[in-house]
Enzyme design. Sequence first.
Site, PDB file in Angstrom:
ATOM      1  N   ASN A  46       0.884  -1.167   0.000  1.00  0.00           N
ATOM      2  CA  ASN A  46       0.000   0.000   0.000  1.00  0.00           C
ATOM      3  C   ASN A  46       0.919   1.213   0.000  1.00  0.00           C
ATOM      4  O   ASN A  46       1.605   1.467   0.982  1.00  0.00           O
ATOM      5  CB  ASN A  46      -0.909   0.025   1.227  1.00  0.00           C
ATOM      6  N   HIS A  57       8.335   5.473   4.664  1.00  0.00           N
ATOM      7  CA  HIS A  57       9.443   4.728   4.070  1.00  0.00           C
ATOM      8  C   HIS A  57       8.874   3.691   3.104  1.00  0.00           C
ATOM      9  O   HIS A  57       8.002   2.906   3.477  1.00  0.00           O
ATOM     10  CB  HIS A  57      10.255   4.027   5.162  1.00  0.00           C
ATOM     11  N   HIS A  59       7.852   0.571   1.443  1.00  0.00           N
ATOM     12  CA  HIS A  59       7.883  -0.796   1.962  1.00  0.00           C
ATOM     13  C   HIS A  59       6.670  -1.579   1.484  1.00  0.00           C
ATOM     14  O   HIS A  59       5.696  -1.018   1.006  1.00  0.00           O
ATOM     15  CB  HIS A  59       7.898  -0.783   3.494  1.00  0.00           C
ATOM     16  N   GLN A  61       4.429  -5.511   2.454  1.00  0.00           N
ATOM     17  CA  GLN A  61       4.140  -6.422   3.552  1.00  0.00           C
ATOM     18  C   GLN A  61       3.818  -7.803   3.007  1.00  0.00           C
ATOM     19  O   GLN A  61       3.487  -7.961   1.834  1.00  0.00           O
ATOM     20  CB  GLN A  61       2.962  -5.904   4.374  1.00  0.00           C
ATOM     21  N   GLU A  75     -11.728 -16.723  -6.401  1.00  0.00           N
ATOM     22  CA  GLU A  75     -10.798 -16.806  -7.536  1.00  0.00           C
ATOM     23  C   GLU A  75     -10.361 -18.245  -7.769  1.00  0.00           C
ATOM     24  O   GLU A  75     -10.339 -18.719  -8.909  1.00  0.00           O
ATOM     25  CB  GLU A  75      -9.556 -15.942  -7.280  1.00  0.00           C
ATOM     26  N   HIS A 174      -1.558 -12.263  -6.371  1.00  0.00           N
ATOM     27  CA  HIS A 174      -2.505 -13.339  -6.114  1.00  0.00           C
ATOM     28  C   HIS A 174      -1.985 -14.613  -6.758  1.00  0.00           C
ATOM     29  O   HIS A 174      -2.234 -14.866  -7.924  1.00  0.00           O
ATOM     30  CB  HIS A 174      -3.888 -13.005  -6.686  1.00  0.00           C
TER      31      HIS A 174
END
Length: 184
Positions: A46, A57, A59, A61, A75, A174
């Site tokens: 994000n 900063h 980054h 996750q 899916e 994904h």
Amino acid sequence: VICFSPRHDLTLPLMALPDIRRVIDVWAEQVTELGTRYRWVQVFENKGEAMGASNPHPHGQIWAGDWLPNEITAEDRQQRAYTAEHGSPLLVNYAALESERRERVVVENEHWLAVVPYWAVWPFETLLMPRRHLLRLPDLTSTERDALADILKRLLTKYDNVFEISFPYSMGWHGAPNDAGDYG
């Protein structure tokens, strides 16, 4: 949390290709390591305060869990059904169709295709797809990882240039759940 660079001002589109490649390698290593213990591993970023990033900063996750999120469950089910009916993976077929029609292509290279999917609901939404069938990030060859670094830099630079700002976005990989087999 994975910091992309020791420099606080370097977002992915501003990084050199070898540095982006190192980020991709860390993503793949983490998916491999966590995938031995968890059914679902989600790599994401994000970028920007507007997308909920409280740390300026640059980054990303990684989340891991023994459960599948609702969207991923849907899916997985739909892609299994499509492959069973058509004999080939949905996203590989969709990438070939978009590549042929050229109506929604944003950026591409030999191994990757980024399009505005016809089902897009978010402003500036894109879908980045490999041109060959693969299940998970660690399945990428070295050449495909280099090409992913290239396509990410080019796509994210385009975003930054839309309004000449460090463009906020959410991005996630994904891949197949870790117990998905080789369906597609």
